[in-house]
Design an enzyme around this catalytic site. Structure first.
Site, short mmCIF file in Angstrom:
data_model
loop_
_atom_site.label_atom_id
_atom_site.label_comp_id
_atom_site.label_asym_id
_atom_site.label_seq_id
_atom_site.Cartn_x
_atom_site.Cartn_y
_atom_site.Cartn_z
N SER A 13 -11.12 0.72 3.10
CA SER A 13 -12.55 0.77 2.74
C SER A 13 -12.98 -0.49 1.98
O SER A 13 -14.12 -0.94 2.12
CB SER A 13 -12.89 2.03 1.94
OG SER A 13 -12.37 1.96 0.64
N MET A 90 0.07 -2.33 0.10
CA MET A 90 1.03 -1.62 -0.74
C MET A 90 2.39 -2.30 -0.75
O MET A 90 3.42 -1.64 -0.62
CB MET A 90 1.15 -0.16 -0.27
CG MET A 90 -0.17 0.59 -0.23
SD MET A 90 -1.04 0.54 -1.81
CE MET A 90 -0.11 1.80 -2.66
N ARG A 91 2.39 -3.61 -0.90
CA ARG A 91 3.64 -4.38 -0.97
C ARG A 91 3.53 -5.34 -2.12
O ARG A 91 2.49 -5.98 -2.31
CB ARG A 91 3.83 -5.23 0.29
CG ARG A 91 3.87 -4.49 1.57
CD ARG A 91 5.23 -4.13 2.03
NE ARG A 91 6.16 -5.24 2.16
CZ ARG A 91 7.47 -5.06 2.29
NH1 ARG A 91 7.98 -3.85 2.26
NH2 ARG A 91 8.27 -6.09 2.43
N LEU A 93 4.25 -8.85 -3.55
CA LEU A 93 4.51 -10.14 -2.91
C LEU A 93 5.70 -10.82 -3.58
O LEU A 93 5.84 -10.76 -4.81
CB LEU A 93 3.29 -11.07 -3.01
CG LEU A 93 1.96 -10.56 -2.46
CD1 LEU A 93 0.93 -11.70 -2.45
CD2 LEU A 93 2.11 -9.96 -1.08
N HIS A 109 -7.58 -3.60 -8.18
CA HIS A 109 -6.80 -2.50 -8.76
C HIS A 109 -7.77 -1.49 -9.37
O HIS A 109 -8.71 -1.88 -10.08
CB HIS A 109 -5.84 -3.05 -9.83
CG HIS A 109 -4.97 -1.98 -10.39
ND1 HIS A 109 -3.91 -1.45 -9.69
CD2 HIS A 109 -5.03 -1.31 -11.56
CE1 HIS A 109 -3.35 -0.50 -10.42
NE2 HIS A 109 -4.01 -0.40 -11.56
N ASP A 141 -0.46 -13.09 -9.51
CA ASP A 141 0.64 -13.96 -9.93
C ASP A 141 1.95 -13.22 -9.61
O ASP A 141 1.95 -12.27 -8.83
CB ASP A 141 0.50 -14.42 -11.39
CG ASP A 141 0.62 -13.27 -12.37
OD1 ASP A 141 0.99 -12.14 -11.95
OD2 ASP A 141 0.36 -13.49 -13.56
N GLU A 174 -15.49 -0.64 -6.74
CA GLU A 174 -14.56 -1.59 -6.10
C GLU A 174 -15.26 -2.33 -4.97
O GLU A 174 -15.11 -3.55 -4.81
CB GLU A 174 -13.34 -0.84 -5.53
CG GLU A 174 -12.44 -0.22 -6.57
CD GLU A 174 -11.22 0.42 -5.94
OE1 GLU A 174 -10.64 -0.15 -5.01
OE2 GLU A 174 -10.84 1.53 -6.38
C1 GRF Z 1 -8.06 1.00 -3.69
O1 GRF Z 1 -8.24 2.00 -4.66
C2 GRF Z 1 -7.56 -0.27 -4.33
O2 GRF Z 1 -8.07 -0.48 -5.62
C3 GRF Z 1 -6.08 -0.06 -4.38
O3 GRF Z 1 -5.78 0.61 -3.19
C4 GRF Z 1 -6.92 1.33 -2.74
C5 GRF Z 1 -7.22 0.87 -1.34
O4 GRF Z 1 -8.27 1.57 -0.75
N1 GRF Z 1 -5.40 -1.33 -4.54
P1 GRF Z 1 -8.88 1.09 0.61
O5 GRF Z 1 -7.72 1.01 1.62
O6 GRF Z 1 -9.50 -0.25 0.38
O7 GRF Z 1 -9.87 2.12 1.02
#
Ligand code: GRF
Length: 204
Positions: A13, A90-91, A93, A109, A141, A174
């Site tokens: 999203s 979700m990795r 770096l 975040h 970083d 976000e």
């Molecule tokens: C978001 O809450 C972001 O802050 C975190 O992972 C989530 C990703 O959501 N790092 P999406 O895949 O952008 O919907």
């Protein structure tokens, strides 16, 4: 034109919000050059395909971190990416990856860092009983959820909230914050002094 490279692992999203802002001309001078996922079945890849963007799945399963990172960096370079945007990637770096794009990798975040780094930040904040949480866009970083902060948005925790309603309101912020941060970085009118991003004062 500056080329954005989006890395994601899930629903995407944040990526979609960035794509909408780019299409609406709200991130001047930016185009999305490539969308890459380490999860071939990520919802964000489906969205990116529908939008007609260049999409790549580079599965991380079974690969050592740096081996996977090398493949991702090669793809980013091939697509001449200027700014890498982690959007639910979700990795962690590798330091090597970070060094390939100095101050050119952003992450979002879902908490007001340095509070609640790591996974399930909204749940962590809710369980802790904070009255205010929010989101942070920062440079990446070599440490997790750590680099200099570009934009933060605060969200008030309501008595009626549960972790899901709180997470949903944070997510709305976000979607605003990420494009704002990209604009700031692409515009380039800032310096990073220590940990602080200091924006140039413009004459009124
Ligand atoms: C978001 O809450 C972001 O802050 C975190 O992972 C989530 C990703 O959501 N790092 P999406 O895949 O952008 O919907």
């Amino acid at each position: 034109m500056k080329n954005l490279g989006i890395l994601l692992s899930g629903r995407g999203s944040n990526f979609e919000a960035i794509a909408n802002h780019v299409a609406a001309g709200k991130i001047p001078g930016a185009r999305i050059a490539v969308v890459i996922s380490n999860k071939p079945d990520a919802g964000g890849l489906t969205t990116a395909k529908k939008l007609g963007l260049t999409v790549l799945a580079i599965p991380s399963k079974g690969l050592a971190r740096e081996e996977h990172d090398r493949a991702v960096v090669a793809a980013l370079k091939e697509h001449k990416v200027d700014l890498v945007c982690l959007a639910g990637y979700m990795r962690l770096l590798s330091p090597w990856f970070v060094q390939q794009f100095p101050r050119r990798i952003l992450n979002i975040h879902p908490s007001l860092l340095p509070a609640f780094p790591g996974l399930e930040a909204q749940e962590q904040a809710f369980a802790y009983g904070v009255k205010v949480s929010g989101c942070t866009v920062h440079f990446v970083d070599e440490e997790l959820d750590h680099g200099p902060i570009i934009v933060q948005k605060a969200v008030t925790v309501l008595d009626s909230d549960d972790e899901h309603t709180l997470a949903a309101r944070i997510l709305e912020q976000e979607h605003i914050a990420y494009s704002e941060a990209i604009r700031i970085v692409l515009e380039g009118k800032y310096q990073v002094v220590g940990r602080k991003l200091v924006r140039a004062v413009t004459a009124k």
